[in-house]
Design a protein around this motif. Structure first.
Motif, PDB file in Angstrom:
ATOM      1  N   HIS A 101       0.854  -1.193   0.000  1.00 38.10           N
ATOM      2  CA  HIS A 101       0.000   0.000   0.000  1.00 38.10           C
ATOM      3  C   HIS A 101       0.889   1.242   0.000  1.00 38.10           C
ATOM      4  N   ILE A 125      -1.944  -1.302  -3.771  1.00 38.11           N
ATOM      5  CA  ILE A 125      -3.061  -0.459  -3.337  1.00 38.11           C
ATOM      6  C   ILE A 125      -2.634   0.994  -3.379  1.00 38.11           C
ATOM      7  N   HIS A 261      -6.650   5.084   2.113  1.00 39.50           N
ATOM      8  CA  HIS A 261      -6.591   3.936   3.021  1.00 39.50           C
ATOM      9  C   HIS A 261      -7.873   3.100   2.937  1.00 39.50           C
TER      10      HIS A 261
END
Length: 284
Positions: A101, A125, A261
């Motif tokens: 991420h 991500i 997020h």
């Protein structure tokens, strides 16, 4: 400790890292890398929903329960990539997948581009390449970074009187997160200090980078990747603003609703990300 996760510590010789283990021991090997100033709890909602994977979710150096770099050292992307490679070596994983991420996605792409024979899959991500810079700005940027480093020396960390204050500070950080997400990050990231609580993360992580890659250099890593790639773009996140970059990527892209997020802000969004990755890894 995250429910359902096993806590481990990995002594790499040059540094000791903390990690959480998810999934069956005989699952597809995956190393999960969180974003800047986050920690392994970034995957608290996502990892339990991923099937058939043996996930080692690291606290990157300087984050969470992992050790900080020694005095005088910095947090270069190449150093993070070396840490990840050392983790794989210690685990006996000659080939492994990376789940990243933001900053973790950048590290994943760079490692997969540098050593494509080692990485079997990339699950990303809202992150691909680091911020780039013009070559003509290199000297000025180095000067700015050196000056900031001198000013940072010995500066005390912010102390919050309560855990709730620390959570609110994280909610309104450079990249805002939900209260639920901030609370999970605080569980692993806040530590008691005289007068209250402070974030464990190394204050040097907030220093500006002394140098940036040019865009062609950054994309050179992208084009060296040989494994299958699944990129989740948060519709209200950071990558969605960079349409020109997204158009250049030879990766499968999935745009999902949510912020940067989205895999941590709530369980519903995490479920959407999990659906993408379960199909990608072949465990729908």
């Amino acid at each position: 400790m995250t429910a359902g996760a096993e806590e481990v510590r990995l002594n790499l010789g040059h540094i000791e890292l903390a990690a959480q283990l998810f999934g069956p021991a005989d699952g597809l090997p995956v190393i999960a890398l969180h974003g800047w100033l986050d920690n392994a709890n970034s995957f608290v909602h996502l990892a339990p929903q991923l099937r058939g994977l043996r996930i080692v979710a690291l606290d990157l150096a300087g984050h969470g329960h992992s050790a900080h770099r020694p005095p005088g050292a910095s947090y270069a992307l190449a150093d993070y990539a070396f840490d990840v490679l050392c983790v794989a070596e210690q685990l006996g994983w000659k080939r492994f997948a990376l789940l990243g991420h933001s900053l973790g996605a950048v590290i994943s792409v760079q490692l997969a581009g540098a050593l494509p024979e080692r990485v079997s899959h990339l699950a990303l991500i809202d992150g691909v390449v680091p911020p780039t810079g013009a070559q003509t700005d290199a000297a000025e940027r180095l000067g700015m970074a050196l000056t900031a480093q001198l000013r940072r020396e010995g500066r005390p960390k912010t102390v919050y009187r309560t855990i709730e204050e620390g959570v609110r500070a994280r909610m309104s950080g450079m990249v805002a997160v939900s209260q639920e997400a901030a609370a999970h990050l605080a569980q692993r990231g806040l530590m008691p200090v005289p007068g209250g609580y402070s974030w464990r993360s190394d204050s040097r992580l907030t220093l500006p980078s002394p140098m940036r890659l040019s865009e062609p250099q950054a994309l050179a890593f992208v084009h060296r990747v040989q494994c299958p790639v699944c990129l989740v773009v948060a519709g209200e996140g950071l990558l969605a603003r960079h349409t020109a970059l997204l158009e250049q990527l030879p990766f499968t892209q999935n745009v999902l609703p949510g912020g940067h997020h989205l895999h941590l802000n709530d369980t519903v969004s995490a479920g959407l990300v999990a659906d993408c990755f379960n199909r990608f890894f072949g465990f729908p």
